[in-house]
Design an enzyme around this catalytic site. Structure first.
Site, short mmCIF file in Angstrom:
data_model
loop_
_atom_site.label_atom_id
_atom_site.label_comp_id
_atom_site.label_asym_id
_atom_site.label_seq_id
_atom_site.Cartn_x
_atom_site.Cartn_y
_atom_site.Cartn_z
N GLU A 8 -4.24 22.17 17.85
CA GLU A 8 -4.99 20.96 18.17
C GLU A 8 -5.78 20.48 16.97
O GLU A 8 -6.20 19.33 16.90
CB GLU A 8 -5.98 21.23 19.32
N ASP A 51 6.81 -8.37 -5.30
CA ASP A 51 7.33 -8.78 -4.00
C ASP A 51 8.13 -10.09 -4.09
O ASP A 51 7.79 -10.97 -4.87
CB ASP A 51 6.12 -8.97 -3.07
N ARG A 74 -0.01 -7.99 8.77
CA ARG A 74 0.67 -8.78 7.74
C ARG A 74 2.07 -9.17 8.25
O ARG A 74 3.02 -9.26 7.49
CB ARG A 74 0.80 -7.98 6.43
N ASP A 93 4.63 0.14 -2.65
CA ASP A 93 3.53 -0.49 -1.91
C ASP A 93 3.53 -0.03 -0.44
O ASP A 93 4.52 0.55 0.06
CB ASP A 93 3.69 -2.01 -2.01
N CYS A 120 0.70 2.26 -4.49
CA CYS A 120 -0.06 1.06 -4.14
C CYS A 120 -0.15 1.02 -2.63
O CYS A 120 0.78 1.45 -1.94
CB CYS A 120 0.66 -0.18 -4.68
N GLY A 158 -1.69 -2.07 -0.60
CA GLY A 158 -2.54 -3.25 -0.57
C GLY A 158 -3.70 -3.03 -1.53
O GLY A 158 -4.87 -3.14 -1.17
N GLY A 159 -3.34 -2.63 -2.76
CA GLY A 159 -4.35 -2.17 -3.72
C GLY A 159 -4.57 -0.69 -3.51
O GLY A 159 -3.64 0.10 -3.48
N ASP A 192 -5.23 8.58 -3.60
CA ASP A 192 -5.69 9.93 -3.30
C ASP A 192 -4.90 10.94 -4.12
O ASP A 192 -3.87 10.61 -4.72
CB ASP A 192 -5.55 10.22 -1.79
N ASP A 216 -6.59 -4.60 -4.90
CA ASP A 216 -6.06 -5.96 -5.00
C ASP A 216 -7.13 -6.91 -5.52
O ASP A 216 -6.83 -8.07 -5.81
CB ASP A 216 -5.56 -6.44 -3.63
N GLU A 275 -6.56 -18.04 -26.04
CA GLU A 275 -6.39 -16.87 -25.14
C GLU A 275 -5.19 -16.03 -25.57
O GLU A 275 -5.24 -14.80 -25.52
CB GLU A 275 -6.23 -17.34 -23.69
#
Ligand code: DGJ
Length: 735
Positions: free
Chosen positions: A179, A370, A446, A481, A529, A531-532, A537, A551, A617
């Site tokens: 458990e 994506d 999403r 992702d 990834c 969602g960012g 971990d 993100d 730039e």
């Protein structure tokens, strides 16, 4: 029997690292009793044994006849079990075939291995030739059944890191239900700690938050099916007054990517029980006779010199003993990612234009994010249709990749393998492959569902798709992702009595697929990834040596996000890009210099359309790209110092070369203000002389560190400065 770091003598076990010791003993009843975790101790240093007092309502185990002072409810334990008379939160709870919730584990023996022990199907610190690690396995048996537990302790002495995990074995004749199986329990001898956890939400992850640990429990966790944006599975416990650079603290980091729980609570004896492991909510695991269950690994460390030292322990071990593959140590290709440059709106000419402009700027890889597969023109459809949209790509994936390579760039690709859209060929063919509860509309997030990663047939199919894509495109890089939490934890392939295994089997399935892919494409760089940073971990870092940190690409927000991330995870793992302004997430505009200097503290790359850049730039980007190649070695392998936190007027961090040759300092003004105090410096050799060319100053390391660093000009809000201090000699040398 004694090894370098593990001592076992008359039932006493001590695990030593360079600067720490962990001690427990097997008492006269066979119970492993925790004694100490802190600064290094001689093995023969006496320590007070936990007091045994007859405390009301804390009962005595049935086999302890007349000692009313002996109670599992008051002893500090290594593996506290529910149903044993210990009423504190347990590490283990199991239910026997007759319905009894009971476990009382007593030691049977131990074994010491001169190497780290891999965990089957799970991430674990690995040993290397000159740093093999060591392992202590303590075997325990339940007093009333043939359930065994193997407590596994790993020692990485150089990095001051220990690991903990447990394997439960059913050697009996009937099934047992787990458990709750956490990976770590430790009863620290302290009642005045604070917990610092790393909390947030989507697009604002890992902000440190501190609360007192008392009799009221401090607890964090995730039941989202991934470690989550909301609470990272890593936390600190600190003594009163502990700071970044001083005082005692402990760090705990879970090498696992799914549901977790972490808690700390003071008990009636004045000790703090610390627990970390798989969240028991929605968890129930059936162990048939002969089966075993391995709990994921926890990394733990102690520092007597504040949080910074603790972070160094974790950074060092994650870099050297967790991240794998050739890219773990190498400079990563400088990339341009198509997401914020074009989102779903691209075609072949657009992609080739991006590639051409990227090449002209010294960028080394184009990552097609994506939108390249199936009918994926928006986020509502086509997940699972892992074949090229030849209309958008103007031909095959292989042909596009070849054209991009012909422009001198590497090629990278985005996938989200663990998901499925209802509007997809895959769903139309295999609706039962989506995780969904029968007769209930599934929770959509999403606009998508989760694939049932517990199923071997689903994983085989995914492996075949990914294999074909990678084989055809010869991609160098894969962004992996995961864009929703897992709510409908139901598999059409699991029997009802095993449905409580869904969440853990899901993560095991993901690990399995990643491992197969790594084996098939050993040179592939995979970036995690979710969602960012929703699955940032130590579990994922075993498979993907870098993870997209958030993100939120706003450089000012990133100062805070990357600051929180740095407590456990080294900069070499932190996906960070320069994006366009005004920022797509926050609308804020900050100078390009700030965006670049913040991203340099990670893997570095771009997330913008170069066609929209001004000539000035572009010149700046060319300079920053050169700087990336000069500085990245230091960022990737150096020692990171958090010099000033984002809440201060000036946030600052630095990377020091391990040989003391230089220190790269970044300063960002977070708030408008007048003069700010000098930035404290660390990481210099006190006896060497360092020159800061930008400031035109040369001082000894000791002088720099005593005086701090004053940025040469007043920075306006959100402006940044990058300063390099280079060793020019030793004290006493003539200039
Ligand atoms: C979420 C990721 O974090 C973004 O970078 C991007 O890849 C999108 N998903 C694409 O859907």
């Amino acid at each position: 029997m004694s090894r370098l770091s593990i001592t076992a003598q008359n039932g006493l076990f001590q695990l030593d690292t360079q600067n720490t010791s962990y001690r427990f003993r097997i008492d006269e009843h066979g119970v492993p009793v925790h004694l100490y975790y802190g600064a290094r101790l001689p093995v023969d240093a006496p320590l007070p044994l936990p007091q045994r007092r007859d405390i009301g309502f804390s009962g005595n185990p049935g086999d302890v006849n007349d000692d009313r002072g002996y109670s599992l409810d008051t002893l500090p334990q290594e593996i506290p079990c529910g149903g044993s008379g210990d009423f504190r939160d347990p590490m283990l709870e199991l239910v026997h075939a007759n319905g009894a919730l009971a476990a009382d584990l007593r030691c049977q023996g131990h074994e010491i291995l001169p190497r780290a022990l891999p965990l089957p199907g799970l991430p674990a610190l690995y040993g290397t030739g000159n740093d093999p690690g060591e392992t202590l396995i303590v075997t325990l048996k339940d007093t009333g059944s043939d359930v065994y537990a193997k407590l596994i302790y790993g020692v990485f002495a150089r990095q001051d890191i220990l690991t903990r995990s447990v394997v439960i074995e059913n050697r009996g004749a009937s099934e047992v239900t787990l458990e709750r199986v956490l990976s770590l329990a430790v009863d620290l001898d302290a009642a005045d700690l604070t917990m610092t956890a790393f909390c947030g939400r989507y697009a604002m992850e890992r902000l440190p938050e501190t609360c007192p640990v008392g009799r009221i429990k401090a607890e964090i966790g995730s039941v989202r099916g991934h470690s989550s944006h909301h609470y990272n599975p890593a936390f600190l416990l600190s003594r009163p007054g502990a700071t970044e650079t001083a005082g005692e603290c402990w760090g705990f980091c879970f090498a696992y990517s799914g549901n977790f729980i972490a808690s700390a609570q003071v008990d009636q004896t004045g000790r703090t029980r610390v627990l970390l492991g798989i969240h028991p909510r929605r968890f129930r695991w059936r162990l048939e006779p002969g089966q075993s269950f391995s709990a994921p690994q926890v990394l733990l460390s102690y520092s007597g010199a504040g949080a910074e030292t603790l972070s160094h322990h974790f950074h060092d071990v994650i870099r050297a003993h967790l991240c794998r593959g050739p890219w773990a140590e190498r400079e990563r290709p400088l990339l341009l990612n198509s997401w914020e440059a074009a989102y779903f709106a691209f075609d072949r000419p657009k992609l080739l234009a991006l590639a051409r402009q990227a090449a002209a700027l010294g960028i080394e890889m184009l990552v097609l994010d994506d939108g390249w597969f199936g009918e994926r023109d928006c986020d509502e459809r086509a997940l699972g249709d892992w074949f090229a949209n030849t209309r958008k790509l103007g031909g095959t994936l292989g042909a596009l990749a070849a054209d991009i390579r012909a422009l001198g760039l590497r090629f990278g690709l985005w996938v989200e393998p663990e998901m499925i859209s209802e509007d997809s060929d895959l769903y139309r063919a295999h609706p039962d492959w989506a995780a969904a509860v029968p007769d209930r509309p599934p929770v959509r997030s999403r606009g998508q569902l989760v694939l049932d990663m517990t199923r071997a047939d689903v994983r085989d199919w995914l492996f075949a798709c990914l294999y074909d894509i990678l084989n055809e495109s010869k991609a160098d890089y894969l962004k992996w992702d995961f864009n929703r939490s897992v709510s409908d934890a139901f598999s059409a392939a699991l029997p009802p009595e095993r449905m409580g295994e869904f969440y853990h089997r899901f993560i095991l399935g993901t690990y399995d697929l990643l491992e197969r892919l790594r084996a098939a494409f050993p040179a592939l760089l995979i970036e995690g990834c979710c969602g960012g940073g929703g699955r940032f971990d130590a579990g994922m870092l075993y498979y993907t040596p870098q993870i997209w940190c958030s993100d939120d690409t706003d450089a000012v927000d990133r100062v805070s996000i990357q600051y929180g991330t740095s407590f456990f995870y080294p900069a070499s793992t932190v996906g960070a890009h320069v994006s366009a302004c005004p920022n797509a997430q926050t609308g804020r505009s900050v100078p390009l210099a700030t965006r670049a200097e913040v991203a340099l503290a990670g893997t570095f790359g771009y997330e913008l359309d170069p066609a929209r850049l001004t000539e000035v730039e572009k010149d700046d980007i060319l300079r920053y790209n050169k700087l990336y190649h000069r500085a990245n070695g230091l960022v990737r392998t150096g020692v990171q110092y958090r010099l000033s936190p984002p809440r201060a007027e000036l946030a600052a961090w630095a990377f020091a070369a391990r040989d003391g040759s230089c220190l790269l300092v970044t300063v960002v003004r977070m708030r408008p203000g007048t003069a700010a105090p000098p930035i404290p410096l660390r990481g210099l050799d006190a006896h060497a002389r360092y020159r800061c060319a930008a400031l035109g100053e040369t001082h000894t390391g000791a002088e720099w560190m005593a005086a701090g660093l004053c940025v040469e000009r007043e920075l306006r809000q959100y402006e940044a400065a990058l300063l390099l201090l280079e060793r020019v000699g030793q004290t006493g040398d003539r200039e």
